[in-house]
Design a protein around this motif. Structure first.
Motif, short mmCIF file in Angstrom:
data_model
loop_
_atom_site.label_atom_id
_atom_site.label_comp_id
_atom_site.label_asym_id
_atom_site.label_seq_id
_atom_site.Cartn_x
_atom_site.Cartn_y
_atom_site.Cartn_z
N ASP A 179 -5.34 8.03 2.98
CA ASP A 179 -5.92 7.11 4.46
C ASP A 179 -4.25 6.52 5.15
O ASP A 179 -4.62 6.23 5.98
CB ASP A 179 -6.50 6.17 3.95
CG ASP A 179 -5.52 4.68 2.93
OD1 ASP A 179 -4.47 4.96 3.07
OD2 ASP A 179 -6.51 4.02 2.59
N GLY A 180 -2.57 6.99 4.63
CA GLY A 180 -2.20 6.67 6.07
C GLY A 180 -0.54 7.92 5.15
O GLY A 180 -0.39 7.45 4.29
N SER A 183 0.13 6.44 1.54
CA SER A 183 -0.57 5.51 1.36
C SER A 183 -2.04 5.87 0.96
O SER A 183 -2.54 6.50 1.65
CB SER A 183 -1.11 4.49 2.39
OG SER A 183 -2.02 2.96 1.64
N ASN A 184 -2.70 5.75 -0.50
CA ASN A 184 -3.77 6.50 -1.41
C ASN A 184 -5.35 5.43 -0.64
O ASN A 184 -4.34 4.04 -0.20
CB ASN A 184 -3.15 6.11 -2.52
CG ASN A 184 -2.68 6.75 -2.87
OD1 ASN A 184 -2.27 7.45 -2.10
ND2 ASN A 184 -2.58 7.00 -4.31
N ALA A 185 -6.34 5.58 -0.66
CA ALA A 185 -6.89 5.27 -0.26
C ALA A 185 -7.37 4.03 -1.59
O ALA A 185 -7.41 4.00 -2.64
CB ALA A 185 -8.70 5.96 -0.60
N GLN A 197 0.34 -0.68 0.22
CA GLN A 197 0.31 0.07 0.14
C GLN A 197 0.94 1.25 0.23
O GLN A 197 0.83 2.06 0.29
CB GLN A 197 -1.22 0.04 1.15
CG GLN A 197 -1.90 -1.09 1.43
CD GLN A 197 -3.17 -1.16 2.16
OE1 GLN A 197 -3.66 0.37 2.45
NE2 GLN A 197 -3.94 -2.08 2.80
N VAL A 198 2.21 1.25 -0.70
CA VAL A 198 3.07 2.36 -0.95
C VAL A 198 3.14 2.91 -1.82
O VAL A 198 3.22 2.26 -2.81
CB VAL A 198 4.60 2.13 0.14
CG1 VAL A 198 5.18 3.37 -0.61
CG2 VAL A 198 4.30 1.78 1.41
N GLY A 238 -1.25 -1.60 5.61
CA GLY A 238 -1.01 -2.89 6.33
C GLY A 238 -0.27 -4.02 6.94
O GLY A 238 -0.39 -5.37 6.77
N GLY A 239 0.74 -3.22 7.05
CA GLY A 239 1.50 -3.94 8.74
C GLY A 239 2.93 -4.96 8.02
O GLY A 239 2.54 -5.22 6.48
#
Length: 917
Positions: free
Chosen positions: A132-133, A269-271, A90-91, A170-171
Motif C-alpha cells: 500500500d505504499g 509498505s505492506n498492508a 511501516q517500512v 505513517g508520516g
C-alpha cells in the motif's frame, strides 16, 4: 520467542499442559475414589503450618528459576522486536541496486538506482493488495555541527524523502506526538531525530551546518522527530549500534549533493500496519522476485529479518538461562526427595499403624501423592509469581548493560508462565511419586514399635540386574558417541559402564569402599580432565553446551560417592578436632554420629549444596578470567588510537592533513591503514557452499602488517610461527587471516544466523589445513577465492573481521566505503587526548576517533555486566540451599524429638543439644 532448543514453544506448552491436566486428574481420582486416603494426606498440610510453609518454599524454587529463565527470553525477544517495529514503522521491505535479488542493506545504500527505478517498482507492485505504499529515498552520511553549542556529530545519516508519498508510511511524528508535514519545510529547513538532537544539543530553530566535502551548508531545525527509519535513525545489522539521523525533502537533498533525480533506495509498505505488514513479506517477495531477476534490483526484507533475529537472540538468551538453571533445578529435585524422605522418617510409626490396620502400600503412595500435590499446586503458583518478579529484576540489570543497543523492558508472556508452572509441576509431581513409592516400603512391626529395620545383608539379584543395565547402557552410549560424533554420549557412557562393573564386582563380594572410592575418583578425574588431555586420549569430538551441565553433575556425583564411602575417616577427624574443646566434645561426637547413621540423606544434602556452590564458583571464575584477559597487554594488537572516515574520499595522507590542522603528530610511532569495501560487512562463504553469509572483510597496508603485534591462536599447515603468517600476508597474493569469532566454539548456544562461520574448524584445533573462502563482488556478482591461513587469538579484542592485503581488496572490490587509521603512540596514556584532537581537527571530513583501550574497556564492561547478571541468576540457587537448611533443621528436630529427650535426661544442657543440630 517461538522456540527453545529448536522445539516450538507452542508444542512445549501443549505437551506440558496435557501432563499438568493428567496430574490434576490423578489427584482428583484419588480424592474421588480414595477419599479417606486423600484427607489423610491433605490434613498434614493444615496441621503443621510452619512446616508446610518451608516445604512450599522449597518446592517453589524449581518453578521460580524456570519462570525467570523463560521470562528473560520473553523480555529480550519483546524488547528487540518492539524496537524493530518502532524504528521501522511501516517500512517492510527495501528495494536497492544489487546484482542479487536477495540483498541486505546496512545503514545506508550508497549505490544510485536508475532514474526509471520508481516507475519499474511501481509497475511491479501495481494492483498488489499486499503493498500500500512506495517511497523513493536518497541516503548519505555527513558530518553535522551545532556551532552555537560547539557540538558535532561526524557520522549522521541524512535521508531525503518524497513528501507526497510519506503519508502511506505513517508520516513523520514529532517527539511531542504531532505530525510533521515534510512538504511545508523551507529549502533551508530540516527535521532531525531525537537521538541527533540529544547528541548535539539542538532544538527547534537551532542552526546546523552540514558539511558536503569541504563545503558547509546551513540549515535550520524545523522540528525534532521520534527516532525512526523515516527520520534517518539507523541501526546496524552487525554491531546493533544506533546512528542518529536527519531528514529533508528528497529534492532538497538531491540539490545539496548535486545529484538531481537520483535515489538510492525504494521503501515498500505492506498492508495492515506495523506488525501485520511483516506477515505479508513472503507474499510480496514471491511476486517481486521474478520481475527483478536480471534487472539489477535486490529486495531487502529488513523488517522480517530483524524480527527473526530478535526471536533468535531471545531464544539464545533463554537457552543460556535454562541450561544454567539446570543446576538449581536438580538441586530442587534433590531437596524434594530429601523433604519426603524426612517426612517418611518422621511419620514412620503412623505409616506402620496404617499398614497394620489394612492400608495397602499403593494407598500409602496415594496418601503421599495427595499431600505432595497439595504442596506442589501452591508452590507452583508462588514459583511463577516470584519467577516473573525475578525476570523483571534481570530485565533491569540488562537495561543497564544493553540499554544503548535496544530499549530493554520487562515482558513475560502467559505462555511462558504456563510452561514454567507446568514444567515445575511435572518435575515436582514425578519426584513426589518416585519418592512416595520408595518411602512407602516399611517393615510394619518395626515401624509401629519405632525401632530400626532389621536389614539382612544378602546379595540381591536386583543388584545384578542394575549392574547389567548400567554396563549395557554405558557401552551403548560410548559406542554411539565414539568416532567424534558426540562427546556427551561418549563421556556419559564412559562413566556409567565403570559404575555398572563396580556393581558386578560388589555383588561377588569385593569390599564396597575400595570399589566405590575408585569409581568416584575415576569419575572426578574423567570429567575434570583438560580438553587437550581428553583429545589426546580419545580423539576429536563434537561438544555441545550439554557438556557444561553434565560435567558438573557427574563430577559432583563422583565427589559425593568418595565422601560417603569415607565419611567415617572425615568424621573421625572432626571428632578429634572437637577434642580440643573438652566442654563441647560430647556435642561434637553426637553431631558427627548422625551423618554417618543416615548416609543416604547425608549424600543428598552434600550433592544438593555442592551443585549450588559449584555453579556459582564456576560462573564467578569465568567472569574473573574474562576480566583478566579482556584488557590484557595483547588486546589492542599494539595500536592505541583508531580514526575512521565514513566516506569514499578519505584524506590520502592522514599525518600530513593533521599537521596542517595543527595537531602534534610527533608522538605518533606508526600509522596503519585499514579499509572496508562495504558497509560494515561483506558477503562471504566457504568455497563450495551455496549460501552467502555476512562478515567484515578488510584490507590492510604494509604499515599495519609491519607494526601490528598480532598473536594467532590457530595457524594453517605450513605456517609455523606468527611471523610466517604476517610475512605471507604482505607477500603472498590472496591470503587472509580472520578473527576467532568466526570459529564455531564447542558448546555454543544458538546459531550464527546470517553470520559467517568456519564450520570445518574447531576452536580446539591448533593447526588446520588452509581454508578457501569466496568473496562476492557486489558490482557484478562475481566471486573471488582467497585462502585463510591464520586465526587471530581471542585475546586480541580490537581486531574483528577478515584481514587481507590491500592489493587483494582492490582486485575484488575496487572502491572503498570507509577507511580506518590505527595509530600507535609513544605514550599510550595519551590515547584519549590524541583521539579528541584528531576528531576535532577532521570533523568536516567525517572522521571519528577513539582510544582503542577505552573502547575495549567499554566493551568489557558490557560483557562482564552480562556475566554478572548470569552470576546473579545462578545465585537464585542459593535460595534452594536456604530452604534446604530450614527444612533439614526443622525436620531433624522433629524427627529426633525422642533422642533429644534422652540427651536432656542424661544431662546434656540445652545449648549442647542445639550445637549438634
Amino acid at each position: 520467542m517461538d522456540d527453545i532448543f529448536g522445539i516450538p514453544m507452542n508444542g512445549i506448552a501443549v505437551v506440558l499442559s496435557a501432563f499438568l491436566a493428567l496430574c490434576m486428574l490423578s489427584v482428583l481420582w484419588i480424592a474421588w475414589r480414595r477419599t479417606i486416603i486423600f484427607k489423610l494426606g491433605i490434613r498434614n498440610m493444615v496441621r503443621r503450618k510452619t512446616q508446610t510453609a518451608l516445604i512450599v518454599v522449597g518446592l517453589a524454587l524449581s518453578t521460580l528459576i524456570i519462570a525467570a529463565a523463560l521470562g528473560t527470553g520473553d523480555t529480550i525477544n519483546n524488547s528487540i522486536t518492539s524496537d524493530v517495529y518502532s524504528s521501522l514503522g511501516q517500512v517492510d521491505e527495501l528495494v536497492v541496486s544489487s546484482q542479487t535479488v536477495d540483498s541486505k542493506v546496512d545503514l545506508t545504500s550508497q549505490d544510485a538506482m536508475p532514474p526509471s527505478s520508481l516507475e519499474v517498482i511501481g509497475a511491479a507492485v501495481a494492483g498488489d493488495p499486499n503493498v500500500d505504499g512506495v517511497l523513493p529515498m536518497l541516503e548519505t552520511r555527513l558530518p553535522v555541527t551545532n556551532a552555537a553549542g560547539q557540538l558535532a556529530e561526524p557520522d549522521t545519516v541524512v535521508t531525503g524523502l518524497d513528501p507526497a508519498r510519506i503519508a502511506a508510511f505513517g508520516g513523520l511524528t514529532a517527539t511531542n506526538g504531532t505530525t510533521i508535514d515534510l512538504g511545508d519545510l523551507r529549502p533551508d529547513e530540516v527535521v532531525i531525530s531525537a537521538k541527533l538532537a540529544d547528541k548535539i544539543d539542538a532544538t527547534a530553530g537551532t542552526l546546523l551546518t552540514l558539511h558536503v566535502g569541504d563545503v558547509p551548508h546551513q540549515f535550520s531545525v524545523a522540528a525534532i522527530a521520534k527516532d525512526s527509519h523515516l527520520s534517518g535513525t539507523r541501526r546496524s545489522r552487525d554491531t546493533f549500534l544506533e546512528y542518529p539521523g536527519l531528514t529533508m525533502p528528497l529534492a532538497t537533498l538531491q540539490t545539496l549533493l548535486e545529484r538531481p533525480g537520483e535515489i538510492s533506495v525504494i521503501a515498500l509498505s505492506n498492508a495492515g500496519g506495523d506488525k501485520a505488514g511483516e506477515k505479508l513479506t513472503d507474499a510480496v517477495v514471491e511476486r517481486l522476485e521474478p520481475a527483478f531477476e536480471g534487472q539489477g534490483y535486490g529486495i531487502d526484507t529488513i523488517k522480517q529479518d530483524r524480527v527473526d533475529e530478535a526471536d533468535r537472540v531471545g531464544s539464545s538468551f533463554t537457552q543460556i538461562f535454562v541450561v544454567l538453571s539446570m543446576f538449581s533445578v536438580i538441586s530442587g529435585v534433590l531437596l524434594i526427595i530429601l523433604i519426603f524422605t524426612m517426612l517418611a522418617s518422621e511419620r514412620r510409626t503412623e505409616m506402620g499403624i496404617e499398614r497394620a490396620v489394612g492400608t495397602q502400600r499403593r494407598q500409602l503412595v496415594h496418601q503421599f501423592i495427595s499431600e505432595g500435590a497439595g504442596y506442589s499446586f501452591g508452590a507452583g503458583l508462588i514459583g511463577v509469581t516470584l519467577g516473573a518478579l525475578a525476570a523483571v529484576g534481570i530485565a533491569q540489570g540488562m537495561k543497564v548493560v544493553f540499554g544503548s543497543y535496544a530499549p530493554i523492558e520487562a515482558h513475560v508472556t502467559p505462555r511462558s508462565l504456563l510452561v514454567a508452572y507446568a514444567l515445575g509441576m511435572a518435575i515436582t509431581f514425578l519426584t513426589v511419586v518416585a519418592s512416595s513409592w520408595k518411602i512407602s516400603r516399611v517393615n510394619i512391626v518395626a515401624a509401629v514399635r519405632d525401632i530400626p529395620d532389621m536389614v539382612a545383608r544378602k546379595r540381591k539379584w536386583s543388584s545384578l540386574i542394575w549392574a547389567g543395565l548400567l554396563t549395557l547402557a554405558g557401552v551403548l552410549l560410548a559406542l554411539m558417541g565414539s568416532g567424534g560424533s558426540s562427546a556427551e554420549a561418549f563421556s556419559t557412557g564412559m562413566t556409567l559402564a565403570p559404575l555398572g562393573i563396580v556393581l558386578f564386582l560388589r555383588f561377588f563380594g569385593i569390599p564396597g569402599r575400595l570399589l566405590y572410592t575408585a569409581a568416584g575418583l575415576y569419575t572426578i578425574i574423567f570429567w575434570l580432565m583438560p580438553q587437550s588431555t581428553f583429545k589426546s586420549l580419545f580423539g576429536e569430538f563434537d561438544f555441545s553446551v550439554a557438556m557444561f551441565f553434565l560435567s558438573g553433575i557427574f563430577a559432583i556425583i563422583g565427589a559425593t560417592i568418595v565422601i560417603l564411602q569415607n565419611n567415617d575417616i572425615l568424621l573421625a577427624g572432626i571428632s578429634r578436632l572437637g577434642g580440643l574443646f573438652r566442654s563441647k566434645l560430647p556435642a561434637v561426637r553426637t553431631a558427627v554420629a548422625y551423618p554417618g547413621a543416615a548416609r543416604g540423606r547425608t549424600g543428598l544434602t552434600i550433592a544438593m549444596f555442592s551443585l549450588i556452590i559449584f555453579s556459582l564458583v564456576l560462573i564467578a571464575t569465568m567472569n574473573a578470567n574474562f576480566l583478566e584477559s579482556a584488557l590484557g597487554d595483547e588486546a589492542n594488537a599494539g595500536w592505541d588510537v583508531r580514526a575512521e572516515a565514513v566516506t569514499s574520499t578519505p584524506p590520502s595522507d592522514l599525518v600530513a592533513v593533521l599537521e596542517q590542522e595543527g595537531v602534534d603528530t610527533g608522538q605518533f610511532q606508526s600509522v596503519g591503514v585499514v579499509t572496508n569495501p562495504n558497509e560494515f560487512s561483506s558477503e562471504i562463504r566457504l568455497t563450495g557452499a551455496d549460501e552467502w553469509k555476512k562478515w567484515p572483510v578488510l584490507g590492510v597496508d604494509q604499515q599495519f602488517i609491519d607494526h601490528s603485534e598480532i598473536v594467532f591462536g590457530q595457524r594453517a599447515a605450513g605456517y609455523s610461527t606468527d611471523t610466517d603468517i604476517m610475512r605471507a600476508l604482505a607477500t603472498e597474493p590472496n591470503v587472509a587471516v580472520i578473527d576467532s569469532f568466526a570459529v564455531p566454539a564447542e558448546g555454543n548456544i544458538g546459531s550464527a544466523g546470517d553470520f559467517f562461520q568456519l564450520t570445518g574448524l574447531k576452536s580446539s584445533d591448533e593447526v588446520f589445513d588452509p581454508i578457501s573462502v569466496d568473496l562476492l563482488d557486489p558490482n557484478d556478482g562475481s566471486s573471488y577465492t582467497i585462502t585463510i591461513i591464520g586465526v587471530i587469538d581471542s585475546k586480541i579484542g580490537s581486531l574483528n573481521g577478515l584481514y587481507t592485503n590491500q592489493q587483494t581488496i582492490d582486485a575484488v572490490y575496487g572502491g572503498m566505503t570507509s577507511t580506518s587509521w590505527l595509530i600507535s603512540l609513544k605514550d599510550a596514556g595519551q590515547s584519549a587526548e590524541v583521539a579528541k584532537s584528531i576528531e576535532s581537527a577532521l570533523l568536516t571530513s567525517s572522521v571519528q576517533a577513539s582510544s582503542i583501550r577505552d573502547d575495549l574497556r567499554d566493551q568489557q564492561k558490557q560483557e562482564s555486566g552480562f556475566l554478572y547478571i548470569i552470576e546473579g541468576f545462578m545465585g537464585l540457587g542459593l535460595f534452594v540451599g536456604i530452604a534446604a537448611v530450614g527444612v533439614i533443621a526443622f525436620r531433624s528436630v522433629v524427627e529426633r524429638r525422642q533422642q533429644i529427650g534422652v540427651l536432656r535426661a542424661i544431662g546434656f544442657q540445652r545449648e549442647m543439644v542445639s550445637s549438634p543440630s
